[in-house]
Motif scaffolding. Structure first.
Motif, PDB file in Angstrom:
ATOM      1  N   ILE A 110       0.870  -1.175   0.000  1.00 21.27           N
ATOM      2  CA  ILE A 110       0.000   0.000   0.000  1.00 21.27           C
ATOM      3  C   ILE A 110       0.909   1.228   0.000  1.00 21.27           C
ATOM      4  O   ILE A 110       1.561   1.527   1.000  1.00 21.27           O
ATOM      5  CB  ILE A 110      -0.925   0.020   1.229  1.00 21.27           C
ATOM      6  N   GLU A 111       0.945   1.923  -1.101  1.00 21.12           N
ATOM      7  CA  GLU A 111       1.889   3.021  -1.289  1.00 21.12           C
ATOM      8  C   GLU A 111       1.186   4.371  -1.211  1.00 21.12           C
ATOM      9  O   GLU A 111       0.045   4.523  -1.652  1.00 21.12           O
ATOM     10  CB  GLU A 111       2.576   2.882  -2.648  1.00 21.12           C
ATOM     11  N   GLY A 112       1.862   5.351  -0.668  1.00 17.15           N
ATOM     12  CA  GLY A 112       1.317   6.698  -0.609  1.00 17.15           C
ATOM     13  C   GLY A 112       2.020   7.507   0.458  1.00 17.15           C
ATOM     14  O   GLY A 112       2.699   6.956   1.328  1.00 17.15           O
ATOM     15  N   PRO A 113       1.860   8.818   0.447  1.00 19.42           N
ATOM     16  CA  PRO A 113       2.488   9.662   1.465  1.00 19.42           C
ATOM     17  C   PRO A 113       1.784   9.537   2.806  1.00 19.42           C
ATOM     18  O   PRO A 113       0.646   9.070   2.889  1.00 19.42           O
ATOM     19  CB  PRO A 113       2.339  11.072   0.881  1.00 19.42           C
ATOM     20  N   SER A 114       2.453   9.968   3.863  1.00 20.90           N
ATOM     21  CA  SER A 114       1.855   9.968   5.197  1.00 20.90           C
ATOM     22  C   SER A 114       0.591  10.816   5.198  1.00 20.90           C
ATOM     23  O   SER A 114       0.547  11.894   4.597  1.00 20.90           O
ATOM     24  CB  SER A 114       2.860  10.526   6.208  1.00 20.90           C
ATOM     25  N   GLY A 115      -0.463  10.316   5.850  1.00 17.84           N
ATOM     26  CA  GLY A 115      -1.720  11.040   5.910  1.00 17.84           C
ATOM     27  C   GLY A 115      -2.681  10.735   4.791  1.00 17.84           C
ATOM     28  O   GLY A 115      -3.761  11.321   4.721  1.00 17.84           O
TER      29      GLY A 115
END
Length: 299
Positions: A44-49
């Motif tokens: 599961i990829e993505g920036p914090s928040g």
């Protein structure tokens, strides 16, 4: 021998369709859809928040989704959240499943084995002699430590090393070993590549890949997914997994015991472009993810 074989983990297939979770100030994530066969490594990829941790916790039955459906090992979410919790385990999840820095490695492992025996053991387990129970617990610990690649002899004080003295990669290995003591069908790990050097990051993904190859389905939150993982993003984008013989050309087939690659994952609002720029009521927001996580005790 037969009883031990029955206890060996086998991965849980994960089927997700339009999955979403909303907090008081917006969606933590929404419109997540993917299929992953048993023994798949899902990133599961993505920036914090961006709702990554919320999705991780929802897939393991720790948070209740507000829309869409999902099945983990054939168990529907959110209807069977308790049952999904029983077949899944959390590795490192900050604020939810954390190592105690004052505990030693041996204390963590011993406590987890004791809790596993007390709350998840069969009646037959309690009828064993104490020496047999201790030997079984030690065998389970050794198996989990080996699967996590944690070299106890290489630690500064061996098993007596405090968690506060562990390097980041060693702490990650310990958290995974603790999760594997329960022989879960689904292993979930948050921040899998956080604060790791390039070399340590490669080792961490090699570890998670080996766990998946052994049969346990692995879902890991990260900032940058490896190329061979089934990529899911919590942003408004479409992510595709690498094609394999198990998927077929279009990845549309339902997962089965032999389908480890799964199909493409998507997340985010599908009609965001049609909405006014200031309308956040239907879009994923950092505030929505924070609110949802606060409900689990993680601020």
């Amino acid at each position: 021998m037969g009883a031990e074989a029955e206890e060996r983990p086998h991965g849980a297939a994960v089927v997700v369709d339009g999955f979403g979770l909303r907090g008081p100030r917006g969606w933590a994530f929404r419109e997540v859809s993917f299929r992953a066969g048993p023994g798949t490594l899902v990133a599961i990829e993505g920036p914090s928040g961006s709702g990554r941790t919320c999705l991780l916790l929802a897939l393991t039955g720790r948070m209740k989704a507000k829309e869409g459906t999902a099945e983990v090992g054939g168990l529907p979410l959110p209807k069977k959240m308790a049952a999904v919790r029983r077949i899944s385990a959390l590795g490192h999840v900050p604020g939810v499943s954390e190592l105690d820095p004052a505990f030693t490695v041996a204390e963590h492992l011993g406590e987890r084995a004791m809790l596993q025996r007390r709350f998840d053991g069969s009646v037959r387990t309690f009828l064993r002699r104490p020496s047999e129970r201790r030997a079984a617990a030690r065998a389970r610990i050794d198996e989990a430590v080996a699967a996590a690649g944690l070299d106890l002899a290489a630690l500064p004080k061996g098993e007596r090393t405090s968690v506060r003295d562990l390097e980041r990669l060693e702490a990650l290995r310990l958290s995974i070993a603790l999760a594997l003591i329960g022989r879960p069908r689904l292993l979930a790990v948050d921040d899998a590549d956080l604060k790791l050097s390039d070399a340590d990051r490669a080792e961490a993904w090699a570890l998670l890949r080996s766990v998946a190859d052994s049969g346990t389905t692995v879902v890991a939150v990260c900032s940058e997914a490896p190329e061979d993982a089934l990529l899911i993003t919590t942003l408004d984008a479409t992510a595709t997994a690498p094609a394999t013989e198990a998927d077929g050309a279009d990845g549309a087939g339902a997962p089965d015991d032999g389908d480890k690659a799964g199909s493409a994952g998507t997340a985010g609002s599908t009609d965001k472009a049609d909405k006014p720029a200031g309308d956040l009521t239907e879009d994923t927001t950092e505030e929505g993810a924070a609110d949802a996580l606060a409900e689990t005790g993680r601020a």
